[in-house]
Design a protein around this motif. Structure first.
Motif, short mmCIF file in Angstrom:
data_model
loop_
_atom_site.label_atom_id
_atom_site.label_comp_id
_atom_site.label_asym_id
_atom_site.label_seq_id
_atom_site.Cartn_x
_atom_site.Cartn_y
_atom_site.Cartn_z
N ALA A 7 76.28 34.13 14.59
CA ALA A 7 76.78 35.05 15.61
C ALA A 7 76.33 34.62 16.99
CB ALA A 7 76.30 36.47 15.31
N VAL A 8 75.08 34.20 17.07
CA VAL A 8 74.56 33.73 18.36
C VAL A 8 75.28 32.44 18.77
CG1 VAL A 8 72.53 32.83 19.55
CG2 VAL A 8 72.32 34.85 18.08
N ALA A 9 75.55 31.60 17.79
CA ALA A 9 76.24 30.34 18.09
C ALA A 9 77.62 30.61 18.68
CB ALA A 9 76.34 29.48 16.84
N ASP A 10 78.33 31.59 18.13
CA ASP A 10 79.65 31.96 18.68
C ASP A 10 79.51 32.37 20.14
OD1 ASP A 10 80.69 31.57 16.22
OD2 ASP A 10 81.05 33.70 15.76
N GLN A 11 78.51 33.18 20.35
CA GLN A 11 78.24 33.68 21.70
C GLN A 11 78.03 32.51 22.66
OE1 GLN A 11 77.42 37.22 22.19
NE2 GLN A 11 77.39 36.91 24.40
N GLN A 12 77.20 31.57 22.22
CA GLN A 12 76.87 30.45 23.09
C GLN A 12 78.08 29.56 23.34
OE1 GLN A 12 73.39 28.53 21.56
NE2 GLN A 12 72.06 29.80 22.86
N ARG A 13 78.88 29.38 22.32
CA ARG A 13 80.07 28.54 22.48
C ARG A 13 80.97 29.12 23.57
NH1 ARG A 13 84.21 28.15 18.71
NH2 ARG A 13 83.02 29.67 17.52
N ALA A 14 81.09 30.43 23.57
CA ALA A 14 81.93 31.07 24.59
C ALA A 14 81.31 30.90 25.97
CB ALA A 14 82.10 32.55 24.25
N GLU A 15 80.01 31.07 26.05
CA GLU A 15 79.36 30.96 27.36
C GLU A 15 79.40 29.55 27.91
OE1 GLU A 15 75.50 32.79 27.23
OE2 GLU A 15 76.36 34.76 26.76
N THR A 16 79.52 28.58 27.01
CA THR A 16 79.57 27.18 27.43
C THR A 16 80.75 26.91 28.37
OG1 THR A 16 78.55 26.54 25.35
CG2 THR A 16 79.69 24.82 26.56
N ILE A 17 81.83 27.66 28.19
CA ILE A 17 83.03 27.34 28.97
C ILE A 17 82.75 27.33 30.48
CG2 ILE A 17 85.35 28.14 29.61
CD1 ILE A 17 85.71 29.06 26.73
N SER A 18 82.04 28.34 30.97
CA SER A 18 81.79 28.33 32.43
C SER A 18 80.37 27.83 32.75
CB SER A 18 82.02 29.73 33.01
OG SER A 18 81.11 30.66 32.46
N ALA A 19 79.75 27.14 31.81
CA ALA A 19 78.35 26.75 32.04
C ALA A 19 78.17 25.69 33.11
CB ALA A 19 77.72 26.27 30.72
N VAL A 20 79.00 24.67 33.11
CA VAL A 20 78.70 23.55 34.01
C VAL A 20 79.93 22.93 34.67
CG1 VAL A 20 78.11 22.34 31.85
CG2 VAL A 20 77.80 21.15 34.00
N LEU A 21 79.75 22.60 35.93
CA LEU A 21 80.75 21.88 36.71
C LEU A 21 80.79 20.43 36.22
CD1 LEU A 21 82.46 21.37 39.46
CD2 LEU A 21 80.26 20.63 40.36
N TYR A 22 81.97 19.90 35.95
CA TYR A 22 82.08 18.48 35.64
C TYR A 22 81.77 17.66 36.89
CZ TYR A 22 83.57 18.79 30.84
OH TYR A 22 83.58 19.00 29.49
N PRO A 23 80.82 16.73 36.78
CA PRO A 23 80.31 16.06 37.99
C PRO A 23 81.09 14.83 38.41
CG PRO A 23 78.97 15.45 36.10
CD PRO A 23 80.05 16.38 35.58
N ASN A 24 82.36 14.74 38.00
CA ASN A 24 83.16 13.58 38.40
C ASN A 24 83.97 13.88 39.65
OD1 ASN A 24 82.34 12.26 36.02
ND2 ASN A 24 83.94 13.33 34.89
N ASP A 25 83.98 12.92 40.54
CA ASP A 25 84.82 12.99 41.73
C ASP A 25 85.87 11.90 41.57
OD1 ASP A 25 84.85 14.02 44.72
OD2 ASP A 25 85.21 11.86 44.79
N ASN A 26 87.14 12.28 41.72
CA ASN A 26 88.20 11.29 41.60
C ASN A 26 88.17 10.55 40.26
OD1 ASN A 26 90.28 10.69 43.67
ND2 ASN A 26 88.53 10.94 45.04
N LEU A 27 87.90 11.28 39.19
CA LEU A 27 87.92 10.69 37.84
C LEU A 27 88.12 11.80 36.82
CD1 LEU A 27 87.33 8.08 36.10
CD2 LEU A 27 85.01 8.98 35.88
N GLU A 28 89.06 11.60 35.90
CA GLU A 28 89.28 12.59 34.85
C GLU A 28 89.08 11.94 33.50
OE1 GLU A 28 89.60 16.04 36.85
OE2 GLU A 28 89.69 15.81 34.68
N ARG A 29 88.35 12.65 32.63
CA ARG A 29 87.96 12.01 31.37
C ARG A 29 88.58 12.63 30.11
NH1 ARG A 29 82.78 8.59 31.19
NH2 ARG A 29 83.54 7.21 32.81
#
Ligand code: OX2
Length: 837
Positions: free
Chosen positions: A270-292
Motif C-alpha cells: 500500500a505504501v509502495a502504491d502511494q510512493q509510486r503516485a508521488e513519484t510523478i511530481s517528485a523531480v524535474l528532469y535535468p536535461n536542457d535541449n535533450l529528450e530521452r
C-alpha cells in the motif's frame, strides 16, 4: 460573483477585510506579529531566516489581498484568458520581486533596519524556486511577470516538483549533483486541498453501442493518481494585478488507493502504491535541449496536461456558455512540445465526455492552441514510442491515429498521389518501434506556430517544418522574438543603474515602457553621467569579485576585463571554444617577457552553468575549465593578467549578481543552433558588451544597437551545412593555433590528458560538428580587438550606454503584447487604481 454568504451578512466581512500594510510602522507590526505568532519565535531567537520568514509573510498577506481581488475581477469580467502551459518555471526568489513590484522595498528596508536587519541579508535567505533548466523555464517566468504587469487575465500551469534542478558542486574539478529539496519552508505557495483532479493511467478502451444505439467509448480501469493544486501569486509591477501560477502535485488517489490493503496486512505494498503516485511530481528532469523518452517523463506530461485541462474546462463550464464559445474564452499556449498531449486530451473530453462530433470538436481544439518551438536540435525534438503510449494512454493513442488520419486525408486531397509528402508529414514515424512525432502533432493541433527569434523562425520554416509550410501555407508560422523582464533584470539586479537611468529620464516609467531608454542617447557625451555609469559597473564588479573570493578562494582584480559565459553547458553553446581560447591566451602570455606582459589588458574569464547529469561531454568541458583554472590561477608569472573562474551552481539569484558585473559576455553558439538566447539581452541591458556569433537573437540585438557596439565573429548559418560536409569529404585540417592548444592539453599540462581526449577527438577525428576549428581564428582575433577596445574606456562606456539606450525592443512586455495580438487574441483587463510604483 457567487457567494454562499447572505447579502446582509457581507457587511461584517467588508468591515474586517484586511488591507495590508502601507507604512513602515505597519510593516514592522506585521513582521513582528508573524514572527511571534505564525512562527512562534521571539525577539530572543529571531535569526535572519526567521526575519526572512516574517518579512515574506507580511508581503505575502499584501499580495493575497490583491490576488483575491484580481481573481474576482477576472471572473466577473469574464474575458478571454490565456493559459500558459510549461513544464518549467524558473522563478528564482520571490521576496525581492514582491517588494519591488508592490513598490514597498524602501519601506521594508527601513523597517528591517529598525528591527535589526539589513534588507539584502534577509532577501538572500530565500531558496531559489528553481523549477527549470535554463532559458525555456526562465522565459516562462519573465512571461508571467509581463502578463501580470500588463494586466492580462492569465494563468500559468506547471508541476510542483519536490526537487528542482540539482544543486551543483565542483569536487576536484568534476561536477557533482546534490538534490535540491526546496519545500522546507515556502511561504509563497498555497495548497488548495479542495482543488483536485483524478488522473487516469493505463487500463483499456471499451467501445460499444449503448441501449439507445449510440456509440460509446470508455477508457476503463488502470490506476488513478490525484493532482492537488498549489497556487503561487504572481504580482505585476506597479499594478494591483496579481495573477495565479498553479502547480500540480501528485499523490495516490483516495478513489483508487486501496485502504483494504492496510487492513489485510499489505502495508508495504500500500505504501509502495502511494510512493509510486508521488513519484510523478517528485523531480524535474535535468536535461536542457535533450529528450530521452523515459516513461516517467511521459507520465508527468499527461498528469499535468490532464489536470490543467480539467481545471480550465471546469472554469469554462461554470460560465454556462456553449462549446462554440470555448476558443473565445480560452487560449492555451504550449511552451515547447512538452504539453502536446493537452491537444489530445481536449479532443478526448469533447468527443468522449461531451459528445461533440469530430469536426466540430477538432475545430475548437485547433482554435484554442498555439505552439512555441524553442529548438531545431534533432536530439531535443520529442518523439514517444507508440507501444509506450499504447500502454500508458490507450485512448489517447487511438485519438492520435485518428487525428493523423484526418490530417493525412486533408493533405492527400490537396496533394494527390504525393506519397512521399504523406510519409514525411505523418504524425507517426514508420520506424521500429513506431514513434509519435510530438512537434508534428503540436503543429496540426494548433492555429499558430511560432519560433523565438527571427533567424530561428525562418529556420523552422525552411528545415524541420518545411513540409508543413507546403501543407498549410506560410501564415500558420510566425515569429515572436523573446524578451526579458526589465523589472528583475535591470531594476532588481542592478538597482543603482536603474536609479541612474531614472534620474536622467525623470522617473521609472521606462520599466513599463522600455523603449523610453532611447531618451538616454542625448546623455552619451555627458561626462558626469558617463563617470557614474562606469562607477556603477565597477561597483558591480567589486561585488562579484567578493563573491568569487568567497566561493572559490581566488582573488581577482575588479579592474580587469570581466569576460563571462554563464548558461547551460552544451557542445552547441561552445564553452569548449571559449576555454580553448583561454588556453591559447595563456600560451601567448607565457611567450611574452615580463615587461610585455604588463602591457596586456588583464582579464578574468568567468564560467558558470550546469551539465545534464548524463551528458558526459558537457561534464568533460566543466572538468577542463576547472583544471585550466587551477594551472593558470596558480602560475606566478601570470598574476592578474589572466584568471579563470568556474562559478558553482549557476542559478537565477546568482545571475542577478553576475549579469550586472560583466564587461563582455559570450554568446558563441554555432550559427543556427541557439534558437534565441535570452541572457544576451540581460547582459546588454546591464551595460555589458557582447562577443557573439550571428545566431538567435544576437542578430536582432545587432540590428537594434548597431554593429559598432557588438563583437561579431564566425561563420554564418547558411554556410554550416557545407562546412560540415567539407569536414568529412574535403581535406580537413585543424586550425594551426588551435592545434597548439591541443598539444598543450595532450602534454599533460592540465592533468591526465586522457580525460580530455574525447573533447579533442570530436574536433580532430569526428567531423567537428560544431565548427570549433572553423571559427577559432575569427574568435581569437575578435578577442584581441576586444582587448584593444577595452583600453579606451571612454569609447567603451559610449558603446555601453548607446547599447542600453537601444535595448527597448527586448522587454518581455513587447513580446507578450505580440503574443496577445497575433496568437491569443486577448485584451488586458483595465484596473481602476493603477499605482505609481
Ligand atoms: C531554449 C533555447 O535553447 C534558447 O535558445 C531560447 O532562448 C530559450 O529556450 C527560450 O526560448 N529547451 N530550452 C530551450 O529550448 C529548449 C527545447
Amino acid at each position: 460573483v457567487e457567494s454562499s454568504i447572505p447579502e446582509h451578512m457581507r457587511e461584517a466581512w467588508r468591515k474586517y477585510s484586511p488591507q495590508g500594510f502601507k507604512t513602515k510602522d505597519e510593516f514592522e507590526g506585521e513582521v513582528v506579529r508573524h514572527i511571534e505568532t505564525t512562527l512562534a519565535r521571539s525577539l530572543f531567537n529571531c535569526d535572519e531566516l526567521a526575519a526572512y520568514s516574517g518579512t515574506s509573510l507580511a508581503f505575502r498577506d499584501r499580495l493575497i489581498i490583491d490576488w483575491n481581488k484580481t481573481q474576482q475581477r477576472q471572473t466577473f469580467a469574464d474575458q478571454k484568458r490565456i493559459y500558459y502551459l510549461s513544464l518549467e518555471f524558473l522563478m528564482g526568489r520571490a521576496l525581492d520581486n514582491a517588494m519591488l513590484n508592490v513598490g514597498l522595498k524602501g519601506v521594508a528596508k527601513e523597517g528591517l533596519e529598525d528591527l535589526g536587519f539589513r534588507v539584502e541579508d534577509i532577501i538572500s535567505q530565500e531558496h531559489d524556486a528553481a523549477l527549470g533548466n535554463g532559458g525555456l523555464g526562465r522565459l516562462a517566468a519573465c512571461f508571467l511577470d509581463s502578463l501580470a504587469s500588463l494586466n492580462y487575465p492569465a494563468w500559468g500551469y506547471g508541476l510542483r516538483y519536490r526537487y528542482g534542478i540539482f544543486k551543483q558542486e565542483i569536487e576536484n574539478g568534476y561536477q557533482v549533483e546534490i538534490p535540491d529539496y526546496w519545500l522546507d519552508f515556502n511561504p509563497w505557495e498555497f495548497p488548495r486541498h479542495d482543488v483536485t483532479v483524478d488522473v487516469q493511467f493505463y487500463g483499456w478502451v471499451n467501445k460499444y453501442t449503448d441501449d439507445e444505439g449510440k456509440q460509446v467509448v470508455s477508457w476503463q480501469d488502470g490506476e488513478l493518481v490525484t493532482a492537488t493544486a498549489y497556487d503561487a501569486p504572481v504580482p505585476g509591477y506597479g499594478t494591483p494585478t496579481v495573477n495565479n501560477l498553479r502547480l500540480w502535485s501528485s499523490k495516490a488517489s483516495s478513489g483508487e488507493f486501496d485502504f483494504s490493503k492496510f487492513n489485510s496486512g499489505e502495508y508495504e505494498s500500500a505504501v509502495a502504491d502511494q510512493q509510486r503516485a508521488e513519484t510523478i511530481s517528485a523531480v524535474l528532469y535535468p536535461n536542457d535541449n535533450l529528450e530521452r523518452g523515459k516513461e516517467l517523463r511521459l507520465k508527468q506530461q499527461y498528469f499535468w496536461c490532464a489536470a490543467s485541462l480539467h481545471d480550465i474546462v471546469r472554469r469554462f463550464k461554470k460560465t454556462g456558455r456553449t462549446w462554440d464559445e470555448f476558443p473565445d474564452q480560452v487560449a492555451i499556449q504550449l511552451n515547447d512540445t512538452h504539453p502536446t498531449l493537452a491537444i489530445v486530451e481536449l479532443q478526448r473530453i469533447l468527443i468522449d465526455k461531451e459528445g461533440l462530433e469530430w469536426p466540430k470538436a477538432w475545430d475548437i481544439v485547433t482554435k484554442t492552441f498555439g505552439y512555441t518551438n524553442h529548438t531545431v536540435l534533432p536530439e531535443a525534438l520529442e518523439k514517444w514510442s507508440v507501444p509506450l503510449i499504447q500502454n500508458l494512454l490507450p485512448r489517447h493513442l487511438q485519438l492520435i491515429y485518428e487525428i493523423n488520419l484526418y490530417f493525412l486525408q486533408q493533405v492527400e486531397r490537396r496533394f494527390p498521389k504525393d506519397r512521399d509528402l504523406l510519409s514525411r508529414v505523418s504524425i507517426i514515424e514508420e520506424s521500429t518501434p513506431k514513434m509519435v512525432r510530438m512537434a508534428y502533432l503540436a503543429i496540426v493541433g494548433s492555429h499558430k506556430v511560432n519560433g523565438v527569434a527571427e533567424l530561428h523562425s525562418d529556420l523552422i520554416k525552411t528545415t524541420i517544418f518545411k513540409d508543413f509550410v507546403t501543407v498549410y501555407g506560410p501564415d500558420k508560422f510566425t515569429n515572436v522574438t523573446n524578451g526579458i523582464t526589465p523589472r528583475r533584470w535591470l531594476h532588481q539586479a542592478n538597482p543603482r543603474l536603474s536609479e541612474l537611468i531614472a534620474s536622467k529620464l525623470g522617473g521609472y516609467d521606462f520599466l513599463k515602457d522600455l523603449t523610453l531608454l532611447n531618451k538616454l542617447e542625448p546623455f552619451i557625451d555627458d561626462k558626469d553621467f558617463k563617470k557614474e555609469w562606469a562607477e556603477i559597473k565597477y561597483a558591480n564588479k567589486v561585488r562579484l569579485a567578493q563573491h568569487i573570493l568567497k566561493t572559490t578562494g581566488v582573488s581577482v582584480n575588479p579592474k580587469a576585463l570581466f569576460d563571462v559565459q554563464v548558461k547551460r553547458i552544451h557542445e552547441y553553446k561552445r564553452q569548449q571554444l571559449n576555454i580553448f581560447g583561454v588556453i591559447h591566451r595563456y600560451i601567448t602570455l607565457k611567450g611574452l617577457s615580463a615587461e610585455e606582459r604588463k602591457k596586456v589588458a588583464p582579464r578574468v574569464s568567468i564560467f558558470g552553468g550546469k551539465a545534464a547529469p548524463g551528458y558526459w561531454m558537457a561534464k568533460t568541458i566543466i572538468h577542463l575549465i576547472n583544471k585550466v583554472g587551477e594551472v593558470i590561477n596558480n602560475d606566478p608569472e601570470i598574476g592578474d593578467a589572466l584568471k579563470v573562474i568556474f562559478l558553482e551552481d549557476y542559478n537565477v539569484s546568482k545571475a542577478e549578481i553576475i549579469v550586472p558585473a560583466s564587461d563582455i559576455s559570450e554568446h558563441i553558439s554555432t550559427a543556427g543552433t541557439e534558437a534565441s538566447g535570452t541572457s544576451n539581452m540581460k547582459f546588454v541591458l546591464n551595460g555589458g558588451l557582447v562577443i557573439g556569433t550571428l545566431d538567435g537573437a544576437n542578430i536582432e540585438i545587432t540590428r537594434e544597437i548597431g554593429e559598432q557596439n557588438i563583437f561579431l565573429f564566425g561563420n554564418l548559418s547558411e554556410d554550416v551545412e557545407d562546412l560540415r560536409h567539407h569536414h568529412f569529404y574535403g581535406n580537413y585540417q585543424v586550425d594551426s593555433e588551435l592545434q597548439k592548444v591541443f598539444d598543450l592539453i595532450k602534454s599533460g599540462k592540465f592533468g591526465d590528458e586522457s580525460a580530455f581526449g574525447a573533447l579533442i577527438a570530436a574536433i580532430t577525428e569526428h567531423g567537428d560538428y560544431y565548427l570549433v576549428s572553423d571559427d577559432f581564428d575569427s574568435y581569437r582575433k575578435t578577442q584581441d580587438l576586444i582587448d584593444e577596445t577595452f583600453k579606451n574606456q571612454e569609447e567603451w562606456v559610449t558603446k555601453s550606454i548607446t547599447s542600453v539606450a537601444r535595448m527597448g525592443f527586448f522587454t518581455s512586455d513587447r513580446c507578450i503584447n505580440e503574443y496577445a495580438d497575433t496568437i491569443w487574441n486577448i485584451e488586458p483587463l483595465a484596473v481602476a487604481d493603477e499605482k505609481e510604483a
